[in-house]
Enzyme design. Sequence first.
Site, short mmCIF file in Angstrom:
data_model
loop_
_atom_site.label_atom_id
_atom_site.label_comp_id
_atom_site.label_asym_id
_atom_site.label_seq_id
_atom_site.Cartn_x
_atom_site.Cartn_y
_atom_site.Cartn_z
N THR A 89 0.87 -1.18 0.00
CA THR A 89 0.00 0.00 0.00
C THR A 89 0.91 1.22 0.00
O THR A 89 1.66 1.43 0.95
CB THR A 89 -0.89 0.03 1.26
OG1 THR A 89 -1.64 -1.17 1.32
CG2 THR A 89 -1.83 1.22 1.22
N LYS A 140 -7.79 1.59 -3.08
CA LYS A 140 -7.44 1.13 -1.72
C LYS A 140 -7.56 2.27 -0.71
O LYS A 140 -8.16 2.12 0.36
CB LYS A 140 -6.01 0.58 -1.76
CG LYS A 140 -5.36 0.34 -0.41
CD LYS A 140 -5.77 -0.96 0.22
CE LYS A 140 -5.16 -1.11 1.60
NZ LYS A 140 -5.65 -2.29 2.30
P1 NAD Z 1 5.94 -5.84 7.22
O1 NAD Z 1 6.67 -4.69 7.81
O2 NAD Z 1 5.67 -7.05 8.03
O3 NAD Z 1 6.72 -6.34 5.87
C1 NAD Z 1 7.45 -5.50 5.03
C2 NAD Z 1 8.76 -6.21 4.76
O4 NAD Z 1 9.52 -5.47 3.81
C3 NAD Z 1 9.63 -6.35 6.01
O5 NAD Z 1 9.90 -7.73 6.26
C4 NAD Z 1 10.90 -5.58 5.65
O6 NAD Z 1 12.09 -6.14 6.20
C5 NAD Z 1 10.88 -5.66 4.14
N1 NAD Z 1 11.69 -4.64 3.50
C6 NAD Z 1 11.84 -3.32 3.84
N2 NAD Z 1 12.68 -2.71 2.99
C7 NAD Z 1 13.09 -3.67 2.10
C8 NAD Z 1 13.96 -3.65 0.99
N3 NAD Z 1 14.61 -2.53 0.62
N4 NAD Z 1 14.17 -4.80 0.31
C9 NAD Z 1 13.55 -5.95 0.68
N5 NAD Z 1 12.70 -6.02 1.73
C10 NAD Z 1 12.47 -4.88 2.42
O7 NAD Z 1 4.59 -5.24 6.62
P2 NAD Z 1 3.31 -6.07 6.13
O8 NAD Z 1 2.30 -6.10 7.21
O9 NAD Z 1 3.76 -7.31 5.45
O10 NAD Z 1 2.75 -5.03 5.03
C11 NAD Z 1 3.33 -4.92 3.74
C12 NAD Z 1 2.49 -3.95 2.94
O11 NAD Z 1 1.16 -4.42 2.87
C13 NAD Z 1 2.43 -2.54 3.53
O12 NAD Z 1 2.48 -1.61 2.47
C14 NAD Z 1 1.07 -2.53 4.24
O13 NAD Z 1 0.52 -1.23 4.34
C15 NAD Z 1 0.26 -3.43 3.35
N6 NAD Z 1 -0.88 -4.09 4.00
C16 NAD Z 1 -0.74 -4.68 5.20
C17 NAD Z 1 -1.84 -5.31 5.80
C18 NAD Z 1 -1.72 -5.97 7.14
O14 NAD Z 1 -2.76 -6.31 7.73
N7 NAD Z 1 -0.53 -6.21 7.66
C19 NAD Z 1 -3.07 -5.32 5.15
C20 NAD Z 1 -3.18 -4.74 3.88
C21 NAD Z 1 -2.07 -4.12 3.31
#
Ligand code: NAD
Length: 290
Positions: free
Chosen positions: A87, A162
């Site tokens: 997102t 979204k």
């Molecule tokens: P999260 O923080 O658990 O996962 C993100 C991952 O990206 C982390 O493991 C981090 O180490 C990795 N990362 C950061 N920089 C990086 C890079 N340069 N190269 C490779 N990896 C890198 O977050 P999440 O909950 O998995 O959410 C991910 C996305 O999905 C976000 O944009 C969030 O807004 C969206 N989202 C989350 C949810 C939810 O319920 N968690 C629901 C809908 C949408």
Amino acid sequence: MKIGFIGLGNMGAPMAANLAAAGHDVVGFDVAGTTALGVTPVASAVAAATQRDIVITMLPNGDILRAVAGDIIPAMQSGATLIDCSTVDVDSARAVADQAQTAGMLTVDAPVSGGIGGAAGGTLTFMAGGSADAFAVAQPLFDIMGQKAVHCGEAGAGQAAKICNNMILGATMIATCEAFALADKLGLERQKMFDVASTSSGYSWSMNAYCPAPGVGPQSPADNGYAPGFASELMLKDLGLSQQAAEAVDADTPMGARALELYRQFVEDEGGKGRDFSAMLPRFETRGRS
Ligand code: NAD
């Protein structure tokens, strides 16, 4: 398909694992060193993008997406498809799409709803922006990771859908919580409040499917001490994105702006971080008008 998956966090790891379980050849990379079941770890984002038919990113925000895209696009094979499921702000989604398309790739911005449970269970909803050709390439993968994918329009349309959806969600959750707190003070039983509002014009997803009052309505994070679910700080992020977009196109969004203020206060000053976004109800319960 040969798939590279970048960002194996709470959402990305189970999504990548579902693609691998469906028989795809998936390699993955995360800066934190996380891995996913059935996914071959590689040493960098560039390694995850090289010689892959499809590259999927699931990253925290638009700045990180832009940085990762800048690194991987030159390494991707011509005609490959870049699908971003993070997102992020609409501008970042469009900038990355432009850059990738100029380099000869197909692109889809495809943020999701459904949370961690939906990612694990393969029941996410995808909101997709991109060309019809790009959507057609991505759709079989959406079918594995989710239960529904809507092609919303050209690049950025998925992110637009979204953030508009989540602006509605933030405002309706607050309205639902403040109404329960008022009903409490008026001496109305919560179950009666639910029975009426859930079958009347107070109906909403926040009321009917995710009721913030414990013991009332279907099971929800309220029944689990407000453990997320969908954390308040993620709602704050999405409300910030919707206000950023509203400013960019001069849209008047007073309810979204107020919802952002309330979630900011809740997360930053009132201990809401790490609690489900429906924990606005106990917040309102403890407050008076001033
Ligand atoms: P999260 O923080 O658990 O996962 C993100 C991952 O990206 C982390 O493991 C981090 O180490 C990795 N990362 C950061 N920089 C990086 C890079 N340069 N190269 C490779 N990896 C890198 O977050 P999440 O909950 O998995 O959410 C991910 C996305 O999905 C976000 O944009 C969030 O807004 C969206 N989202 C989350 C949810 C939810 O319920 N968690 C629901 C809908 C949408």
